[in-house]
Motif scaffolding. Structure first.
Motif, PDB file in Angstrom:
ATOM      1  N   SER A  72     -38.397 -36.620 -26.439  1.00 47.36           N
ATOM      2  CA  SER A  72     -38.358 -36.787 -24.755  1.00 47.36           C
ATOM      3  C   SER A  72     -36.845 -37.287 -24.692  1.00 47.36           C
ATOM      4  N   LEU A  73     -36.300 -36.813 -23.631  1.00 50.81           N
ATOM      5  CA  LEU A  73     -34.849 -37.109 -23.271  1.00 50.81           C
ATOM      6  C   LEU A  73     -34.882 -37.340 -21.646  1.00 50.81           C
ATOM      7  N   GLY A  74     -34.280 -38.396 -21.351  1.00 51.21           N
ATOM      8  CA  GLY A  74     -34.091 -38.430 -19.804  1.00 51.21           C
ATOM      9  C   GLY A  74     -32.709 -38.139 -19.491  1.00 51.21           C
ATOM     10  N   ALA A  75     -32.436 -38.029 -18.264  1.00 57.37           N
ATOM     11  CA  ALA A  75     -31.030 -37.419 -17.481  1.00 57.37           C
ATOM     12  C   ALA A  75     -31.429 -37.544 -16.287  1.00 57.37           C
ATOM     13  N   GLY A  76     -29.974 -37.770 -15.470  1.00 54.91           N
ATOM     14  CA  GLY A  76     -30.128 -37.635 -14.048  1.00 54.91           C
ATOM     15  C   GLY A  76     -29.742 -36.492 -13.678  1.00 54.91           C
ATOM     16  N   PHE A  77     -30.082 -36.031 -12.194  1.00 53.80           N
ATOM     17  CA  PHE A  77     -29.815 -34.648 -11.722  1.00 53.80           C
ATOM     18  C   PHE A  77     -29.372 -34.686 -10.152  1.00 53.80           C
ATOM     19  N   ALA A  78     -28.823 -33.594  -9.951  1.00 50.96           N
ATOM     20  CA  ALA A  78     -28.358 -33.348  -8.403  1.00 50.96           C
ATOM     21  C   ALA A  78     -28.821 -31.682  -8.347  1.00 50.96           C
ATOM     22  N   GLU A  79     -29.366 -31.743  -7.159  1.00 48.11           N
ATOM     23  CA  GLU A  79     -30.006 -30.281  -6.655  1.00 48.11           C
ATOM     24  C   GLU A  79     -29.264 -29.969  -5.279  1.00 48.11           C
ATOM     25  N   LEU A  80     -28.939 -28.573  -5.055  1.00 44.32           N
ATOM     26  CA  LEU A  80     -28.878 -28.074  -3.592  1.00 44.32           C
ATOM     27  C   LEU A  80     -29.628 -26.974  -3.604  1.00 44.32           C
ATOM     28  N   GLY A  81     -30.056 -26.678  -2.649  1.00 42.05           N
ATOM     29  CA  GLY A  81     -30.992 -25.441  -2.215  1.00 42.05           C
ATOM     30  C   GLY A  81     -31.266 -25.394  -0.678  1.00 42.05           C
ATOM     31  N   LEU A  82     -31.965 -23.939  -0.747  1.00 39.46           N
ATOM     32  CA  LEU A  82     -32.087 -23.426   0.726  1.00 39.46           C
ATOM     33  C   LEU A  82     -33.428 -23.316   1.000  1.00 39.46           C
ATOM     34  N   SER A  83     -34.101 -23.726   1.827  1.00 39.10           N
ATOM     35  CA  SER A  83     -35.638 -23.235   1.761  1.00 39.10           C
ATOM     36  C   SER A  83     -36.126 -22.812   3.349  1.00 39.10           C
ATOM     37  N   ARG A  84     -36.984 -22.195   3.503  1.00 34.26           N
ATOM     38  CA  ARG A  84     -37.753 -21.562   4.861  1.00 34.26           C
ATOM     39  C   ARG A  84     -39.137 -22.044   4.964  1.00 34.26           C
ATOM     40  N   PRO A  85     -39.403 -22.945   5.740  1.00 32.85           N
ATOM     41  CA  PRO A  85     -40.947 -23.075   5.811  1.00 32.85           C
ATOM     42  C   PRO A  85     -41.741 -22.026   6.489  1.00 32.85           C
TER      43      PRO A  85
END
Length: 134
Positions: A72-85
């Protein structure tokens, strides 16, 4: 869970990811928790821009093998996305496409042979179920 208006929402995200086409011999997945901000200006006709920041735990579980290093390895993350409900009353299905950047590359090696690399930058696709209180 999120709060805010129809145009600007913030909240907490809990989720999991799986590698598609993973090699035989082990199972791999990633669990994460993070903060999320969504912006949906009215002129975009329901499309939302999403930003997420958080931490993740990458888990590799070998099948029938003994291990001599961390699974097991931990890490930070950042994400960018587009969604449409797509709304049906108080519920919606919301597909999302985006990019996810981790603070570290994660690798799985079996007998010194690299079997899987989870790079720092990966494309991401998700499907969320949304509920709003009226």
């Amino acid at each position: 869970a999120s709060l805010g208006s129809e145009q600007l929402r913030y909240g907490i995200e809990l989720g999991g990811l799986a590698a598609l086409g993973e090699p035989n011999g082990f199972d791999v997945n990633e669990w994460h928790v993070g903060a999320r901000l969504s912006w949906a200006p009215s002129w975009l006709l329901g499309v939302r821009g999403n930003l997420g920041l958080g931490g993740s735990l990458f888990l590799a579980a070998p099948q029938g093998l003994s291990v001599d290093s961390a699974t097991s390895l931990g890490a930070g993350f950042a994400e960018l996305g587009l969604s449409r409900p797509f709304w049906l009353g108080a519920f919606a299905v919301s597909p999302e496409l985006g990019l996810r950047a981790s603070s570290a590359e994660r690798r799985v090696r079996i007998n010194e042979v690299e079997r899987l690399v989870w790079p720092v930058l990966v494309p991401a696709a998700s499907l969320s179920l949304v509920w709003r209180q009226r």
